[in-house]
Design a protein around this motif. Sequence first.
Motif, short mmCIF file in Angstrom:
data_model
loop_
_atom_site.label_atom_id
_atom_site.label_comp_id
_atom_site.label_asym_id
_atom_site.label_seq_id
_atom_site.Cartn_x
_atom_site.Cartn_y
_atom_site.Cartn_z
N UNK A 69 13.96 6.72 6.50
CA UNK A 69 14.22 5.72 5.48
C UNK A 69 12.99 5.10 4.86
N UNK A 70 11.81 5.68 5.10
CA UNK A 70 10.58 5.09 4.56
C UNK A 70 9.51 6.16 4.39
N UNK A 71 8.60 5.91 3.44
CA UNK A 71 7.43 6.76 3.23
C UNK A 71 6.17 5.89 3.40
N UNK A 72 5.33 6.26 4.35
CA UNK A 72 4.04 5.59 4.51
C UNK A 72 3.01 6.37 3.70
N UNK A 73 2.39 5.69 2.73
CA UNK A 73 1.47 6.36 1.80
C UNK A 73 0.04 6.03 2.20
N UNK A 74 -0.66 7.05 2.66
CA UNK A 74 -2.06 6.92 3.05
C UNK A 74 -2.95 7.62 2.02
N UNK A 75 -4.19 7.16 1.92
CA UNK A 75 -5.21 7.90 1.19
C UNK A 75 -6.28 8.30 2.20
N UNK A 76 -6.63 9.57 2.19
CA UNK A 76 -7.61 10.09 3.14
C UNK A 76 -8.88 10.50 2.40
N UNK A 77 -10.00 10.07 2.92
CA UNK A 77 -11.31 10.41 2.36
C UNK A 77 -12.11 11.15 3.42
N UNK A 78 -12.27 12.46 3.24
CA UNK A 78 -13.02 13.27 4.20
C UNK A 78 -14.49 13.43 3.82
N UNK A 79 -14.92 12.79 2.74
CA UNK A 79 -16.30 12.91 2.29
C UNK A 79 -17.24 12.02 3.09
N UNK A 80 -18.53 12.35 3.06
CA UNK A 80 -19.56 11.52 3.69
C UNK A 80 -20.11 10.51 2.69
N UNK A 81 -19.19 9.91 1.92
CA UNK A 81 -19.54 8.90 0.92
C UNK A 81 -18.31 8.06 0.65
N UNK A 82 -18.48 6.81 0.25
CA UNK A 82 -17.31 6.02 -0.14
C UNK A 82 -16.70 6.57 -1.42
N UNK A 83 -15.42 6.28 -1.61
CA UNK A 83 -14.69 6.74 -2.79
C UNK A 83 -13.88 5.57 -3.33
N UNK A 84 -13.97 5.34 -4.63
CA UNK A 84 -13.12 4.34 -5.27
C UNK A 84 -11.83 5.01 -5.70
N UNK A 85 -10.70 4.39 -5.38
CA UNK A 85 -9.41 4.99 -5.71
C UNK A 85 -8.54 3.99 -6.46
N UNK A 86 -7.59 4.52 -7.21
CA UNK A 86 -6.56 3.70 -7.83
C UNK A 86 -5.22 4.41 -7.66
N UNK A 87 -4.23 3.67 -7.16
CA UNK A 87 -2.92 4.24 -6.85
C UNK A 87 -1.83 3.36 -7.44
N UNK A 88 -0.89 4.00 -8.13
CA UNK A 88 0.29 3.28 -8.63
C UNK A 88 1.50 4.21 -8.53
N UNK A 89 2.69 3.64 -8.79
CA UNK A 89 3.93 4.42 -8.66
C UNK A 89 4.77 4.24 -9.92
N UNK A 90 5.38 5.34 -10.36
CA UNK A 90 6.24 5.30 -11.55
C UNK A 90 7.54 6.01 -11.25
N UNK A 91 8.48 5.90 -12.20
CA UNK A 91 9.79 6.56 -12.10
C UNK A 91 10.48 6.25 -10.78
N UNK A 92 10.51 4.97 -10.43
CA UNK A 92 11.06 4.54 -9.14
C UNK A 92 12.58 4.54 -9.16
#
Length: 298
Positions: A69-92
């Motif tokens: 009954x649920x989705x846990x949404x993770x972002x994974x960064x495997x790089x040896x550097x920080x990463x800036x991310x932006x996440x949003x959801x549509x068509x809910x």
Amino acid sequence: MFLPLLFACGLVLASTSAVAMTIYKSTDANGVVSYSDRPSKGAQVFVFRDRMVERLERQVFLDIKKQKGADAVFVRNDLYAPVEIELSFAALRNVSGAPSRPIRRVLPARSNLRLALLTATRPGKPLVYTPRFEYSLGDPAGATQAYRYPLPWRGGPFRLSQGANGQYSHYGPKNRYAMDIAMPEGTPIIAARGGVVVKTENHQTGRGTDPSGNFVRVLHDDGTMGVYLHLQKGSVSVREGQRVGVGTPLALSGNTGNSSGPHLHFVVQRNTGLGLVSIPYQFNQPVGDMPNFALGKQ
């Protein structure tokens, strides 16, 4: 011995124009290659572009763990550097817990972070949504520290074949302040500043599939990154995650990727907000310009 190399790499020193330019390449009876902005008999159109494409899909990605009954949404960064991310959801549809505004974060190097927990508003029915995910290497926070770069090679002297705002390829955001230095293949390339190796490519032959050819990207302590491009196949001697200091051997110069002739393409970049841009820099000693053969100047 260096004169034929100058002709082979005969790209004009940068002008201040940021517009791409069509160049005509011709070869005379003696096999000497020349370039001009005017067509001549037997000349072929030669449009030199030096895009930088780094494929990070397998190193920065969404990891959605489905639970009852649920989705846990993770972002994974495997790089040896920080990463800036932006996440949003549509068509809910049948989704609760989705943020009303885009989530923008900086993920540390080698990290995995849960950004959302989506639950079903009607239990037993499927969750329907479309994630929109963007990312860019680096952390836009912090100030760039003043630094004059030692020459990133051993040997020479070599000369500048294209500088900042060059018409041939140095007009896009990622490359505007890059410098191309003509040099024979196999010239030792060394780190011009200390940092952590973030990305390498070592297996490309000739033009290959990546315009950058073989390269090494180093993250500096102030968040800027130095990138060394068009390296010789199999010559990269550092690994991702390795810390290097000034003068550490990185690779040998080459002619791989979208390269007009043997040279080192060196650029300094930083993330200014979900996007890498090149920034101005200076070497700590002068580098001479190549003659402008296209215009007949010696």
